[in-house]
Design a protein around this motif. Structure first.
Motif, PDB file in Angstrom:
ATOM      1  N   THR A  78       0.396   9.522  -4.678  1.00 58.80           N
ATOM      2  CA  THR A  78      -0.202  10.674  -5.360  1.00 58.80           C
ATOM      3  C   THR A  78      -1.473  11.107  -4.655  1.00 58.80           C
ATOM      4  OG1 THR A  78       0.695   9.976  -7.500  1.00 58.80           O
ATOM      5  CG2 THR A  78      -1.178  11.489  -7.541  1.00 58.80           C
ATOM      6  N   MET A  79      -2.305  10.142  -4.255  1.00 58.76           N
ATOM      7  CA  MET A  79      -3.539  10.459  -3.543  1.00 58.76           C
ATOM      8  C   MET A  79      -3.247  11.196  -2.241  1.00 58.76           C
ATOM      9  SD  MET A  79      -5.402   9.349  -0.664  1.00 58.76           S
ATOM     10  CE  MET A  79      -4.814   7.694  -0.353  1.00 58.76           C
ATOM     11  N   LEU A  80      -2.234  10.741  -1.503  1.00 56.65           N
ATOM     12  CA  LEU A  80      -1.885  11.394  -0.237  1.00 56.65           C
ATOM     13  C   LEU A  80      -1.387  12.819  -0.468  1.00 56.65           C
ATOM     14  CD1 LEU A  80      -0.116   8.410   1.556  1.00 56.65           C
ATOM     15  CD2 LEU A  80      -2.343   9.400   2.137  1.00 56.65           C
ATOM     16  N   THR A  81      -0.650  13.021  -1.555  1.00 56.84           N
ATOM     17  CA  THR A  81      -0.174  14.366  -1.890  1.00 56.84           C
ATOM     18  C   THR A  81      -1.349  15.292  -2.180  1.00 56.84           C
ATOM     19  OG1 THR A  81       1.873  13.454  -2.807  1.00 56.84           O
ATOM     20  CG2 THR A  81       1.285  15.691  -3.466  1.00 56.84           C
ATOM     21  N   ASP A 105      -1.708   1.063  -7.447  1.00 51.43           N
ATOM     22  CA  ASP A 105      -0.478   0.621  -6.797  1.00 51.43           C
ATOM     23  C   ASP A 105      -0.014   1.628  -5.759  1.00 51.43           C
ATOM     24  OD1 ASP A 105       0.525   2.733  -8.364  1.00 51.43           O
ATOM     25  OD2 ASP A 105       1.243   1.370  -9.927  1.00 51.43           O
ATOM     26  N   GLU A 106       1.194   1.398  -5.228  1.00 54.82           N
ATOM     27  CA  GLU A 106       1.741   2.261  -4.174  1.00 54.82           C
ATOM     28  C   GLU A 106       1.988   3.685  -4.672  1.00 54.82           C
ATOM     29  OE1 GLU A 106       3.320  -1.980  -3.725  1.00 54.82           O
ATOM     30  OE2 GLU A 106       3.221  -0.493  -5.331  1.00 54.82           O
ATOM     31  N   THR A 137       5.848   9.119   2.179  1.00 57.60           N
ATOM     32  CA  THR A 137       6.394   9.549   3.469  1.00 57.60           C
ATOM     33  C   THR A 137       6.323  11.056   3.627  1.00 57.60           C
ATOM     34  OG1 THR A 137       7.888   7.647   3.569  1.00 57.60           O
ATOM     35  CG2 THR A 137       8.457   9.556   4.918  1.00 57.60           C
ATOM     36  N   ALA A 138       6.689  11.781   2.573  1.00 59.96           N
ATOM     37  CA  ALA A 138       6.660  13.239   2.629  1.00 59.96           C
ATOM     38  C   ALA A 138       5.242  13.752   2.863  1.00 59.96           C
ATOM     39  CB  ALA A 138       7.225  13.816   1.333  1.00 59.96           C
ATOM     40  N   ALA A 139       4.272  13.156   2.174  1.00 58.10           N
ATOM     41  CA  ALA A 139       2.886  13.586   2.344  1.00 58.10           C
ATOM     42  C   ALA A 139       2.378  13.283   3.752  1.00 58.10           C
ATOM     43  CB  ALA A 139       2.010  12.901   1.304  1.00 58.10           C
ATOM     44  N   LEU A 140       2.702  12.102   4.254  1.00 63.85           N
ATOM     45  CA  LEU A 140       2.239  11.726   5.597  1.00 63.85           C
ATOM     46  C   LEU A 140       2.843  12.616   6.671  1.00 63.85           C
ATOM     47  CD1 LEU A 140       2.280   7.833   5.294  1.00 63.85           C
ATOM     48  CD2 LEU A 140       0.286   9.347   5.336  1.00 63.85           C
ATOM     49  N   THR A 165       0.828  -1.199   0.000  1.00 62.05           N
ATOM     50  CA  THR A 165       0.000   0.000   0.000  1.00 62.05           C
ATOM     51  C   THR A 165       0.867   1.256   0.000  1.00 62.05           C
ATOM     52  OG1 THR A 165      -1.793  -1.129   1.159  1.00 62.05           O
ATOM     53  CG2 THR A 165      -1.789   1.274   1.258  1.00 62.05           C
ATOM     54  N   LEU A 166       1.738   1.365   0.992  1.00 60.37           N
ATOM     55  CA  LEU A 166       2.707   2.460   1.035  1.00 60.37           C
ATOM     56  C   LEU A 166       4.073   2.026   0.522  1.00 60.37           C
ATOM     57  CD1 LEU A 166       1.854   3.879   4.572  1.00 60.37           C
ATOM     58  CD2 LEU A 166       1.225   4.879   2.369  1.00 60.37           C
ATOM     59  N   ALA A 167       4.393   0.757   0.727  1.00 62.35           N
ATOM     60  CA  ALA A 167       5.719   0.231   0.382  1.00 62.35           C
ATOM     61  C   ALA A 167       5.593  -0.939  -0.581  1.00 62.35           C
ATOM     62  CB  ALA A 167       6.446  -0.224   1.646  1.00 62.35           C
ATOM     63  N   PRO A 168       6.408  -0.974  -1.634  1.00 59.15           N
ATOM     64  CA  PRO A 168       6.416  -2.139  -2.524  1.00 59.15           C
ATOM     65  C   PRO A 168       6.908  -3.377  -1.779  1.00 59.15           C
ATOM     66  CG  PRO A 168       7.527  -0.244  -3.527  1.00 59.15           C
ATOM     67  CD  PRO A 168       7.314   0.089  -2.082  1.00 59.15           C
ATOM     68  N   PHE A 169       6.450  -4.535  -2.195  1.00 56.07           N
ATOM     69  CA  PHE A 169       6.918  -5.777  -1.603  1.00 56.07           C
ATOM     70  C   PHE A 169       8.389  -6.008  -1.955  1.00 56.07           C
ATOM     71  CE2 PHE A 169       2.340  -6.682  -1.692  1.00 56.07           C
ATOM     72  CZ  PHE A 169       2.175  -7.109  -0.386  1.00 56.07           C
ATOM     73  N   VAL A 170       9.149  -6.504  -0.974  1.00 55.05           N
ATOM     74  CA  VAL A 170      10.559  -6.809  -1.183  1.00 55.05           C
ATOM     75  C   VAL A 170      10.851  -8.196  -0.622  1.00 55.05           C
ATOM     76  CG1 VAL A 170      11.330  -4.403  -1.167  1.00 55.05           C
ATOM     77  CG2 VAL A 170      11.146  -5.648   0.994  1.00 55.05           C
ATOM     78  N   ASP A 171      11.973  -8.786  -1.051  1.00 54.60           N
ATOM     79  CA  ASP A 171      12.316 -10.139  -0.606  1.00 54.60           C
ATOM     80  C   ASP A 171      12.648 -10.190   0.882  1.00 54.60           C
ATOM     81  OD1 ASP A 171      11.897 -11.162  -3.133  1.00 54.60           O
ATOM     82  OD2 ASP A 171      13.989 -10.924  -3.744  1.00 54.60           O
TER      83      ASP A 171
END
Length: 269
Positions: A256-259, A250-251, A56-59, A38-44
């Motif tokens: 963009t929505m938060l901005t 996607d994230e 992060t900046a918007a939040l 949602t905020l962060a892409p999935f990583v291994d």
């Protein structure tokens, strides 16, 4: 009976913009956000996950606004959520699907009973043995349960892993809370969900409007408690059936929505 055509992308965007404008004008706003996907892409490596910089900046800007609260609502254990969100001492966090709650500097003790602790230990033994027998799977230890990850396996292998995990857990107890998420099956000795967490956040902040965004099937519990008639906004990230009123791809779309929400909340009269 006349069938109604689904809204076009343009119509959906206009409706979301209107809903966000109404939310931004509310007296006390709570933004409750899932993290991974949602905020962060999935990583291994789960501990390496971080929210997109734009999000992060918007939040950070939203958190500084009067009567505006940001909370993270995740299936991650609270200790892991604190790391990936880089939460400060005042952060509002819901971990383990609502089981763990941290409202600022005050945490909530789990207070597991002796029976729950014994069940948890047995559950760890059987699921640990299962994971050891299936290369490519991983056991995640959670405060009140365990998750069996199978993201590294071929897609057609997942159902067999899930079935075997169900069978193993059933040898321990038939009263476990079970959640099936994205490439993970979770078993817990205590039940709670993200809807419970959002309701506790709503009460704590006395929010007059809530926005919740999430990507997983476990987030449907959060969408279920929203009150659109009161100005709440639910946003599903990605594909899949959902109770949310709106959907973003996607994230990056969430960032963009938060901005846009920063601008709307900041310019309200």
């Amino acid at each position: 009976m006349t069938e109604t055509a689904p809204p076009t992308p343009t119509e959906s965007a206009v409706a979301l913009a209107a809903a966000l404008k109404k939310l931004a004008a509310s007296e006390r706003v709570l933004l409750a956000l899932d993290f991974d996907g949602t905020l962060a892409p999935f990583v291994d490596k789960p501990k390496a996950a971080r929210a997109l910089p734009a999000a992060t900046a918007a939040l950070e800007k939203l958190e500084r606004m009067p009567n505006t609260w940001v909370a993270f609502v995740s299936g991650r254990p609270l200790s892991s959520l604190e790391v990936v969100t880089e939460a400060d001492d005042d952060a509002l966090l819901i971990g383990s699907h609502g089981v763990e709650v941290r409202f600022g500097r005050d945490g909530v003790s789990l207070d597991l009973s002796d029976e729950e602790r014994a069940t948890l230990a047995r559950l760890g033994d059987v699921l640990g043995a299962l994971v050891e027998s299936i290369p490519g799977t991983r056991l995640e230890v959670k405060p009140v349960g365990f998750g069996v990850h199978y993201r590294e396996l071929d897609q057609d292998e997942g159902p067999d892993v899930v079935a075997r995990a169900y069978e193993a857990a059933a040898t321990v107890s038939d009263a476990l809370t079970i959640r099936d998420g994205k490439d993970i099956i979770e078993f817990s000795v205590r039940g709670a969900d993200k809807g419970d967490g959002i309701e506790r956040l709503r009460e704590y902040t006395a929010a007059t409007a809530v926005l919740f965004a999430g990507d997983d099937v476990t987030d449907e519990d959060g969408f279920r408690v929203l009150r659109p008639e009161a100005g709440d906004v639910g946003i599903k990230v990605g594909e899949g059936d959902t109770l949310a009123q709106f959907r973003l791809a996607d994230e990056e779309a969430i960032a963009t929505m938060l901005t846009l929400l920063v601008e709307a909340r900041g310019s309200r009269s």
